[in-house]
Write an enzyme that holds these catalytic residues in place. Structure first.
Site: not given
Ligand code: PSU
Ligand code: MN
Length: 302
Positions: A139, A158, A85, A137, A24, A141, A105
């Site tokens: 993700s 994380k 993003k 919130d 990614e 993913d 992801v």
């Molecule tokens: N986890 C990490 N670092 C990151 C991300 C996740 O440790 O940069 C990124 C990944 O690309 C993941 C995204 O897919 O954040 C998820 O963002 P959101 O919660 O906005 O979907």
């Molecule tokens: Mn988010």
């Protein structure tokens, strides 16, 4: 003009049935501070090559989906001001509007699947955020994992996130979280999380067999192969939790909300840990990339 471009070495490897691993690019565009973002991307690619597979970092550059980036394209992404993003919701818009951005992801899974790449490595997936009861919130993913058949090799999600809720959500959506030689969900920076997994694979060969069986059974969606961070770089969970707690109380006292919360927390974690979370993050990305290459070799050879 074709908006979906496979780099030559990736196209050749796929045509020859050789192992390919997708990477990614949100970790380049948003996840890690310069110059560590570019370094992490280059190290991940090198680890995949050293383990006998072809890396395919995925990003959108000037409105074109690139599967496999040259070094100058990697630099270009790392140098872009206000990169997008990208996830499932805004991928098409970015292409139409000639944008440049990192794929999360979710978006990387979509593009990998279109390119017929089945294995993808990253640090950690997005998940259910702490305080999701108010913010909603969660993700994209997670939903992507439930629908797109790509295996994501990562160290869990994380630890800033609500890990028990993330695991519950994945179970509800039928996404297997397979521990690699562990029965415990890794907590990204830490080997331990206290959360027990329902399944584990003793090695990548067994993981490959489980993935192959899922495809034969036509179970939809992908899977998570959860790989603990390498022992020499891992941080104790109790210590990481302390840093997270103080960073979160700072967020409250400053009154931050929404999209700016996570970048703030990550920066504060780095500062509070004296740079240790960054070192661990880099090490686990590289380790997961090598593990994904071993998995891709198993899958392409069975
Ligand atoms: N986890 C990490 N670092 C990151 C991300 C996740 O440790 O940069 C990124 C990944 O690309 C993941 C995204 O897919 O954040 C998820 O963002 P959101 O919660 O906005 O979907
Ligand atoms: Mn988010």
């Amino acid at each position: 003009m074709d908006s979906f471009i496979l780099q030559d070495d990736v196209a050749e490897a796929l045509a020859d049935g050789l192992p390919v691993v997708a990477l990614e690019s949100t970790l380049i565009s948003h996840g890690l501070p310069a110059p560590h973002n570019l370094q992490a991307a280059q190290k991940a690619e090198a680890a995949i090559r050293a383990a006998g597979a072809v890396p395919a970092t995925i990003a959108v550059i000037d409105g074109r989906v690139r599967v496999g980036l040259s070094n100058s394209e990697l630099e270009r992404l790392a140098d872009t001001d206000n990169p997008w993003k990208l996830s499932r919701d805004n991928l098409a818009t970015a292409i139409v509007q000639n944008a440049t951005g990192g794929t999360t992801v979710a978006a990387t899974m979509i593009c990998s699947h279109q390119a017929r790449i089945g294995v993808f490595a990253t640090g950690g997936i997005g998940g259910v955020h702490r305080g999701w009861q108010e913010s909603l919130d969660i993700s994209a993913d997670l939903r992507e994992l439930a629908r797109t058949p790509v295996t994501v090799v990562c160290s869990g999600a994380k630890s800033l996130l609500d890990l028990p809720a993330t695991l519950e959500y994945l179970e509800t959506m039928g996404v297997p979280v397979i521990g690699l030689a562990t029965h415990e969900l890794p907590a990204f920076f830490s080997i331990e999380s206290g959360l027990v997994l329902r399944q584990s694979a003793s090695n990548v060969a067994e993981a490959a067999a489980i993935i192959a069986k899922r495809r034969t059974l036509q179970l939809e969606g992908g899977e998570i192969l959860a790989v603990p961070p390498p022992a020499q770089a891992a941080l104790p969970q109790a210590q990481v939790e302390q840093w997270i707690d103080s960073a979160i109380s700072e967020v409250r006292s400053v009154g931050l909300r929404g999209q700016s919360v996570t970048p703030f927390l990550l920066t504060r974690l780095r500062e509070l840990s004296g740079g240790r979370t960054l070192t661990t993050n880099m090490a686990l990305i590289e380790h997961n990339a090598a593990t994904a290459a071993a998995l891709a070799r198993e899958i392409c050879c069975v």
